[in-house]
Scaffold this motif. Structure first.
Motif, PDB file in Angstrom:
ATOM      1  N   LEU A 163       0.834  -1.205   0.000  1.00  0.00           N
ATOM      2  CA  LEU A 163       0.000   0.000   0.000  1.00  0.00           C
ATOM      3  C   LEU A 163       0.866   1.252   0.000  1.00  0.00           C
ATOM      4  O   LEU A 163       0.630   2.184  -0.788  1.00  0.00           O
ATOM      5  CB  LEU A 163      -0.923  -0.007   1.218  1.00  0.00           C
ATOM      6  N   ARG A 164       1.876   1.290   0.871  1.00  0.00           N
ATOM      7  CA  ARG A 164       2.728   2.484   0.949  1.00  0.00           C
ATOM      8  C   ARG A 164       3.497   2.704  -0.354  1.00  0.00           C
ATOM      9  O   ARG A 164       3.645   3.840  -0.814  1.00  0.00           O
ATOM     10  CB  ARG A 164       3.709   2.356   2.124  1.00  0.00           C
ATOM     11  N   LEU A 165       3.967   1.628  -0.968  1.00  0.00           N
ATOM     12  CA  LEU A 165       4.693   1.771  -2.237  1.00  0.00           C
ATOM     13  C   LEU A 165       3.768   2.293  -3.332  1.00  0.00           C
ATOM     14  O   LEU A 165       4.157   3.147  -4.139  1.00  0.00           O
ATOM     15  CB  LEU A 165       5.296   0.420  -2.651  1.00  0.00           C
ATOM     16  N   GLY A 166       2.534   1.789  -3.370  1.00  0.00           N
ATOM     17  CA  GLY A 166       1.576   2.280  -4.357  1.00  0.00           C
ATOM     18  C   GLY A 166       1.283   3.763  -4.175  1.00  0.00           C
ATOM     19  O   GLY A 166       1.204   4.523  -5.151  1.00  0.00           O
ATOM     20  N   LEU A 167       1.147   4.200  -2.945  1.00  0.00           N
ATOM     21  CA  LEU A 167       0.871   5.616  -2.661  1.00  0.00           C
ATOM     22  C   LEU A 167       2.067   6.493  -3.023  1.00  0.00           C
ATOM     23  O   LEU A 167       1.894   7.587  -3.582  1.00  0.00           O
ATOM     24  CB  LEU A 167       0.527   5.785  -1.181  1.00  0.00           C
ATOM     25  N   LEU A 168       3.271   6.023  -2.705  1.00  0.00           N
ATOM     26  CA  LEU A 168       4.474   6.809  -3.036  1.00  0.00           C
ATOM     27  C   LEU A 168       4.630   6.944  -4.545  1.00  0.00           C
ATOM     28  O   LEU A 168       5.011   8.007  -5.050  1.00  0.00           O
ATOM     29  CB  LEU A 168       5.718   6.142  -2.422  1.00  0.00           C
ATOM     30  N   TYR A 169       4.331   5.864  -5.275  1.00  0.00           N
ATOM     31  CA  TYR A 169       4.393   5.927  -6.739  1.00  0.00           C
ATOM     32  C   TYR A 169       3.353   6.913  -7.272  1.00  0.00           C
ATOM     33  O   TYR A 169       3.646   7.735  -8.151  1.00  0.00           O
ATOM     34  CB  TYR A 169       4.165   4.536  -7.338  1.00  0.00           C
ATOM     35  N   ALA A 170       2.129   6.836  -6.736  1.00  0.00           N
ATOM     36  CA  ALA A 170       1.051   7.714  -7.216  1.00  0.00           C
ATOM     37  C   ALA A 170       1.388   9.178  -6.984  1.00  0.00           C
ATOM     38  O   ALA A 170       1.110  10.038  -7.834  1.00  0.00           O
ATOM     39  CB  ALA A 170      -0.260   7.348  -6.522  1.00  0.00           C
ATOM     40  N   LEU A 171       1.991   9.497  -5.850  1.00  0.00           N
ATOM     41  CA  LEU A 171       2.359  10.887  -5.558  1.00  0.00           C
ATOM     42  C   LEU A 171       3.459  11.376  -6.487  1.00  0.00           C
ATOM     43  O   LEU A 171       3.445  12.511  -6.961  1.00  0.00           O
ATOM     44  CB  LEU A 171       2.806  11.011  -4.096  1.00  0.00           C
ATOM     45  N   VAL A 200      -1.971   0.344 -11.551  1.00  0.00           N
ATOM     46  CA  VAL A 200      -1.356   0.197 -10.228  1.00  0.00           C
ATOM     47  C   VAL A 200      -2.392  -0.323  -9.242  1.00  0.00           C
ATOM     48  O   VAL A 200      -2.137  -1.264  -8.480  1.00  0.00           O
ATOM     49  CB  VAL A 200      -0.769   1.543  -9.736  1.00  0.00           C
ATOM     50  N   GLN A 201      -3.581   0.266  -9.266  1.00  0.00           N
ATOM     51  CA  GLN A 201      -4.635  -0.168  -8.352  1.00  0.00           C
ATOM     52  C   GLN A 201      -5.055  -1.615  -8.621  1.00  0.00           C
ATOM     53  O   GLN A 201      -5.298  -2.382  -7.685  1.00  0.00           O
ATOM     54  CB  GLN A 201      -5.845   0.770  -8.459  1.00  0.00           C
ATOM     55  N   ASP A 243     -10.741  -1.262   0.081  1.00  0.00           N
ATOM     56  CA  ASP A 243     -10.866   0.021   0.767  1.00  0.00           C
ATOM     57  C   ASP A 243      -9.513   0.718   0.907  1.00  0.00           C
ATOM     58  O   ASP A 243      -9.425   1.954   0.919  1.00  0.00           O
ATOM     59  CB  ASP A 243     -11.516  -0.147   2.145  1.00  0.00           C
ATOM     60  N   LEU A 244      -8.430  -0.073   0.985  1.00  0.00           N
ATOM     61  CA  LEU A 244      -7.087   0.515   1.060  1.00  0.00           C
ATOM     62  C   LEU A 244      -6.589   0.927  -0.324  1.00  0.00           C
ATOM     63  O   LEU A 244      -5.892   1.940  -0.456  1.00  0.00           O
ATOM     64  CB  LEU A 244      -6.110  -0.466   1.713  1.00  0.00           C
ATOM     65  N   VAL A 245      -6.945   0.140  -1.348  1.00  0.00           N
ATOM     66  CA  VAL A 245      -6.595   0.525  -2.721  1.00  0.00           C
ATOM     67  C   VAL A 245      -7.209   1.885  -3.048  1.00  0.00           C
ATOM     68  O   VAL A 245      -6.599   2.723  -3.728  1.00  0.00           O
ATOM     69  CB  VAL A 245      -7.062  -0.548  -3.722  1.00  0.00           C
ATOM     70  N   ASN A 246      -8.407   2.134  -2.541  1.00  0.00           N
ATOM     71  CA  ASN A 246      -9.089   3.410  -2.798  1.00  0.00           C
ATOM     72  C   ASN A 246      -8.428   4.604  -2.118  1.00  0.00           C
ATOM     73  O   ASN A 246      -8.829   5.755  -2.355  1.00  0.00           O
ATOM     74  CB  ASN A 246     -10.554   3.310  -2.344  1.00  0.00           C
ATOM     75  N   LEU A 247      -7.421   4.333  -1.289  1.00  0.00           N
ATOM     76  CA  LEU A 247      -6.663   5.441  -0.687  1.00  0.00           C
ATOM     77  C   LEU A 247      -5.809   6.170  -1.727  1.00  0.00           C
ATOM     78  O   LEU A 247      -5.382   7.295  -1.474  1.00  0.00           O
ATOM     79  CB  LEU A 247      -5.778   4.936   0.449  1.00  0.00           C
ATOM     80  N   ILE A 248      -5.567   5.534  -2.881  1.00  0.00           N
ATOM     81  CA  ILE A 248      -4.777   6.212  -3.927  1.00  0.00           C
ATOM     82  C   ILE A 248      -5.494   7.481  -4.395  1.00  0.00           C
ATOM     83  O   ILE A 248      -4.921   8.575  -4.319  1.00  0.00           O
ATOM     84  CB  ILE A 248      -4.504   5.255  -5.109  1.00  0.00           C
TER      85      ILE A 248
END
Length: 576
Positions: A405-413, A424-425, A436-441
């Motif tokens: 999850l953290r890696l996906g968010l860092l990539y998205a930012l 990615v999602q 619900d965590l994937v939707n945090l992107i």
């Protein structure tokens, strides 16, 4: 006073050592002040102050259960709590209890309004209130230069600012205003200038409200330099740097908070393998543990060496004390040293147990591999390579779900406008990340994407500058591969100390500046709405060490202190 721990201790010492409170006494606290007292006082220290009873004034159930056995009319009561209507109500009920305490000495951790003071006087029917004072110990000093209000739900407060649903979070906002006011009063400083992050409606409102309160009340009017230097109050917002709370940590205090949890200076080790029952809950406090005070900012490798040295020193001391006990004098000397040896044994066992659990989690969660990629995402632009590695990590069985999850968010930012975030999602979902965590992107991008946050998160916009930074970070060496990232906060402070902090990105509150607006400050109080991190606390500590010879001091305060879990929990609650 720029040392938060000494400042709080000074206030508490004045309470318990007050000539009017000599002799046996009780300490009545609320939820907030209980945390504050436990941060700087050990139980032994409290007992040595002749405090024989400590209880929560807001715990009505327990107070009712203990009403008869706590009827100790010979004790004086020191009541230390926040100046809220709810606490005045609790104190009023306390005053109406017959023969509870002989007298009450009330100390409030902030400004007591005339209305609350009048209500208090009306409830003191038996005239048992001996004194009422304001002592501005209204924040939790995690380190001497890292202060927090432990105010939860602060991220949703910042996103609500300037909208029609801001009144819903007025209580959280008022807590931040009052906390910042009390930080200034505890420091006994009046800012020479107040600035704020232009991208944040919450930071702007808070900065202006604090300035208005300073103008309106002489209690804030401390002497300040008129030409140069002085205190810069800088109000920032967590949303301008969402990257720092998402990164794995490698310094002792920050690692413990991220991997084990560090709440009210307590670490829960229950459930960790090979940890004895007496170490299931341990205290990690710089004011009560000399080894932790020295080692909290050490990286993981340095920490291992420091604990080995601590263990060797204990073994040598233990062997020396275990010498022949041939005479009564030998036995007496051994018994005199026994409590100290027992205390040393507990300290050594505690840090060995924590280090062992940290090392286990690093291995089990493949954190060295994860952290290296996190640092690359945070510090360098290389989309093709980062895409390939992200896809590998998301499909790997050795990478845990929270880390995916953290890696996906860092990539998205980093690649918000370049990457295929839909794919990615999809791959996060295939990798086991719950929907619900994937939707945090998309939530993260609405909260702190390029259109929501201020400038500077990924450095300059100049392409050559970005390439140079990327090349430099790739050749820094293995020893720095887990510590390349520098929080945006540090760049902001460096600009302020050079007199180059942009008026456009960090405007000055009208009327707050004394002297030249671009004057270089000698002291800086940063307050970050939405929360700070221990990584930023470590960087502030390093900065203070480097600038000590120049007489410059920086204090970092915030709504709360985040690890990745608390940060994402609060982000999820925003429902953006």
């Amino acid at each position: 006073m720029m040392d938060g721990i000494l400042s709080i201790r000074h206030y508490l010492d004045r309470m318990v050592d007050d000539p009017k409170c000599l002799g046996m006494k009780a300490f009545l606290l609320d939820a907030a002040t209980t945390q504050i007292v436990s941060a700087v006082y050990s139980q032994t220290e409290i007992l040595n102050k002749q405090v024989y009873l400590v209880c929560r004034i807001d715990d009505e159930k327990k107070n009712a259960e203990n009403a008869e056995q706590d009827a100790v009319g010979h004790l004086k009561a020191i009541c230390f709590c926040r100046p809220t209507a709810a606490n005045i109500d609790f104190i009023s009920r306390e005053l109406n209890k017959a023969n509870r305490f002989s007298e009450y000495h009330l100390f409030f951790s902030g400004i007591l309004t005339p209305d609350l003071l009048r209500l208090l006087a009306e409830q003191d029917l038996h005239e048992r209130i001996a004194q009422v004072q304001e002592f501005y110990a209204d924040f939790l000093p995690l380190n001497s230069d890292l202060w927090t209000l432990q105010s939860r739900h602060s991220i949703i407060m910042t996103t609500a600012a300037g909208t029609s649903w801001a009144p819903k979070y007025r209580i959280q906002y008022e807590r931040n205003v009052q906390g910042l006011q009390n930080m200034l009063l505890a420091m006994k400083k009046q800012p020479s200038v107040i600035r704020y992050a232009a991208s944040s409606p919450c930071a702007e409102e808070l900065a202006k409200d604090v300035f208005d309160s300073i103008k309106a009340d002489d209690i804030f009017h401390f002497r300040r330099p008129t030409n140069s230097g002085g205190l810069l109050l800088l109000v920032l917002d967590r949303r301008d740097d969402p990257v720092t709370p998402l990164l794995s940590q490698w310094t002792y205090q920050a690692m413990v908070h991220e991997l084990l949890g560090l709440n009210n200076h307590r670490v829960i080790l229950k459930g960790a393998p090979n940890v004895p029952p007496d170490l299931h809950e341990v205290v990690l406090s710089a004011s009560q543990d000399a080894f932790f005070a020295k080692s909290r900012h050490l990286n993981f490798g340095e920490l291992g060496e420091a604990i080995q040295k601590l263990l060797r020193e204990y073994q040598a001391s233990h062997q020396q004390q275990q010498g022949a006990l041939n005479t009564v004098e030998d036995m007496q000397k051994f018994m005199e040293k026994f409590p100290e040896l027992k205390s040393q044994s507990h300290v050594v066992s505690k840090h060995v147990a924590i280090m062992g659990e940290l090392a286990r989690l690093v291995e089990v969660c493949s954190l060295m591999d994860v952290s290296q990629f996190e640092q690359e995402l945070a510090c360098a632009d290389d989309h093709n390579a980062h895409w390939r590695e992200l896809m590998e990590k998301l499909s790997s069985h050795s990478i845990k779900v929270p880390d995916k999850l953290r890696l996906g968010l860092l990539y998205a930012l980093r690649y918000e406008n370049l990457g295929n975030l839909h794919m990615v999602q999809q791959n996060m979902t295939k990798g086991g990340v719950p929907p619900d965590l994937v939707n945090l992107i998309p939530t993260m991008l609405r909260y702190a994407g390029s259109k929501s946050r201020g400038p500077g998160l990924y450095g300059e916009s100049n392409v050559m500058a970005k390439m140079t930074k990327s090349i430099m970070s790739s050749v820094q060496g293995v020893e720095n591969v887990y510590a390349q990232h520098v929080p945006l906060l540090i760049d902001t402070i460096q600009s302020a100390l050079k007199g180059k902090l942009s008026i456009k990105t960090h405007p000055i509150v009208a009327g707050s500046a004394v002297g030249r607006p671009d004057a270089v400050p000698t002291e800086i109080l940063i307050f970050m709405v939405g929360g700070v991190t221990y990584e930023e606390g470590t960087k502030i500590h390093e900065l203070n060490q480097n600038y000590r010879a120049r007489g410059i001091q920086v204090v970092l305060g915030g709504s709360t202190v985040h690890n990745s879990t608390s940060f994402l929990d609060e982000l999820k609650a925003t429902a953006l």
